[in-house]
Write a protein that holds these residues in place. Sequence first.
Motif, PDB file in Angstrom:
ATOM      1  N   SER A  41       0.263  74.319  57.994  1.00 54.67           N
ATOM      2  CA  SER A  41       1.237  75.140  57.285  1.00 54.67           C
ATOM      3  C   SER A  41       1.329  74.679  55.836  1.00 54.67           C
ATOM      4  CB  SER A  41       2.617  75.018  57.952  1.00 54.67           C
ATOM      5  OG  SER A  41       2.575  75.468  59.285  1.00 54.67           O
ATOM      6  N   VAL A  42       1.589  75.630  54.947  1.00 52.46           N
ATOM      7  CA  VAL A  42       1.661  75.327  53.513  1.00 52.46           C
ATOM      8  C   VAL A  42       3.000  75.801  52.974  1.00 52.46           C
ATOM      9  CG1 VAL A  42       0.638  75.735  51.242  1.00 52.46           C
ATOM     10  CG2 VAL A  42      -0.838  75.516  53.259  1.00 52.46           C
ATOM     11  N   LEU A  43       3.638  74.954  52.192  1.00 52.11           N
ATOM     12  CA  LEU A  43       4.886  75.300  51.532  1.00 52.11           C
ATOM     13  C   LEU A  43       4.646  75.315  50.030  1.00 52.11           C
ATOM     14  CD1 LEU A  43       7.951  75.829  51.565  1.00 52.11           C
ATOM     15  CD2 LEU A  43       8.284  73.340  51.531  1.00 52.11           C
ATOM     16  N   LEU A  44       4.855  76.483  49.410  1.00 51.57           N
ATOM     17  CA  LEU A  44       4.687  76.639  47.971  1.00 51.57           C
ATOM     18  C   LEU A  44       6.053  76.579  47.304  1.00 51.57           C
ATOM     19  CD1 LEU A  44       2.133  79.607  48.038  1.00 51.57           C
ATOM     20  CD2 LEU A  44       1.616  77.180  47.734  1.00 51.57           C
ATOM     21  N   LEU A  45       6.204  75.648  46.396  1.00 49.72           N
ATOM     22  CA  LEU A  45       7.461  75.466  45.680  1.00 49.72           C
ATOM     23  C   LEU A  45       7.278  75.852  44.213  1.00 49.72           C
ATOM     24  CD1 LEU A  45       8.483  71.957  47.103  1.00 49.72           C
ATOM     25  CD2 LEU A  45       9.186  74.214  47.930  1.00 49.72           C
ATOM     26  N   GLY A  46       8.357  76.234  43.584  1.00 51.19           N
ATOM     27  CA  GLY A  46       8.280  76.575  42.165  1.00 51.19           C
ATOM     28  C   GLY A  46       9.315  77.589  41.769  1.00 51.19           C
ATOM     29  N   GLU A  47       9.573  77.653  40.487  1.00 47.04           N
ATOM     30  CA  GLU A  47      10.546  78.605  39.966  1.00 47.04           C
ATOM     31  C   GLU A  47      10.073  80.035  40.173  1.00 47.04           C
ATOM     32  OE1 GLU A  47      11.266  77.705  35.873  1.00 47.04           O
ATOM     33  OE2 GLU A  47      11.841  75.612  36.260  1.00 47.04           O
ATOM     34  N   SER A  48      10.992  80.962  40.070  1.00 51.57           N
ATOM     35  CA  SER A  48      10.652  82.375  40.175  1.00 51.57           C
ATOM     36  C   SER A  48       9.682  82.758  39.067  1.00 51.57           C
ATOM     37  CB  SER A  48      11.932  83.220  40.071  1.00 51.57           C
ATOM     38  OG  SER A  48      11.634  84.596  40.135  1.00 51.57           O
ATOM     39  N   GLY A  49       8.637  83.508  39.436  1.00 48.92           N
ATOM     40  CA  GLY A  49       7.677  83.979  38.445  1.00 48.92           C
ATOM     41  C   GLY A  49       6.509  83.060  38.199  1.00 48.92           C
ATOM     42  N   THR A  50       6.377  81.974  38.969  1.00 51.71           N
ATOM     43  CA  THR A  50       5.275  81.038  38.736  1.00 51.71           C
ATOM     44  C   THR A  50       3.996  81.432  39.473  1.00 51.71           C
ATOM     45  OG1 THR A  50       6.214  79.639  40.483  1.00 51.71           O
ATOM     46  CG2 THR A  50       6.719  79.041  38.209  1.00 51.71           C
ATOM     47  N   GLY A  51       4.064  82.447  40.337  1.00 49.55           N
ATOM     48  CA  GLY A  51       2.853  82.926  41.002  1.00 49.55           C
ATOM     49  C   GLY A  51       2.698  82.479  42.438  1.00 49.55           C
TER      50      GLY A  51
END
Length: 363
Positions: A151-161
């Motif tokens: 499983s992969v969790l992608l973190l980041g601010e809105s709009g980062t892709g």
Amino acid sequence: MIDWCRHALESVFSIKVIDSLQSYSYALTAFQNLILVDTALFNGQTEKIFSDIARRGHVLFLVKSDDTFPLSYVERHYKTCIPFPCDLDLLRDVVERYARAPSDVDPIFKKPGRTPFGEVDISGFEKFIGSSKIIIDVKRHLAEAAQREISVLLLGESGTGKTFAAKLLHDNSPRKGKAFVSVEMSSIAEGLAESELFGTVPGAYTGAVKRSGRLAKADGGTLFLDEIGDIPLFLQAKMLRILETGNYCSVGSDIERHVDVRLVCATNADLQQMMHKGKFRIDLYYRIAGCTITLPPLRRHLEDIDEIAASFFTGHDIALSETARKKLMSYDWPGNVRQLVNCLQRALLFAKSETIYPDDINF
């Protein structure tokens, strides 16, 4: 904590577990590589155990924020103390650094067949525009994760892709010929989330009809749950069961169905804080965060703006003036790449010539 360490490290390292305080001395002599020690096992014997272990070397201490482990030890040995829970990428990075450092590290400790980080093939991720070091690192993480059934969790601010990265991850994985099903949890009403994911059978509620849920549609492929932090608490236990067994029941049915899906999640929420507040299950977090990848905000890789703009203007006979470029580079982009693309689109529409000037750019 054992499960947490397994999820963080098993894809890279061979793990052996000694879960008894009486066995720690055996571990110090039997394992010639890095040892992670749960300080919750110390039970008042901190001075003796810490001294024995510290002399051994190649040891990291996992310290819970609510532990009775003395702060003075953390302050004196801060380089080898890791707060628990912490970001899984942080734990992996620290362990890899400590495992590589000693010259006598047993190569058997590392699982065979792992491609060195610098040699990862990122050719399938060229659509993720950017050549800065931070973006190249993101592409390498995505390329490594794509080939592993975790499983992969992608973190980041809105709009980062994050959504774009999730699709690229699927397209470069062994599941690329199967379905990629995207669900934006923030757009689904809490009362409809269960039927949306699991489907319904006739009679489940007034007006219910037979309907396949998103899980069934993603069978064999990838299920992408965007804004996973918005998933209702009552559904989190059901999602945990699916990740553990692959089994679920549609709403209104007691017949189990099995699915084979790879889960990719994304969020801009602070899941660590949500766990502390009881709004997100800790056990679910460690299931979805088999590999955690953080997408950086645009303000941390402004040097990629030229490349992003050039890609956007492909097929159009138009270019940025130097002054327009400087204006773009001087902005902090709170909406990140999404905001940049919208800004370039407006400039393209309203430019009065084949060159875009500062007056054509509106944030």
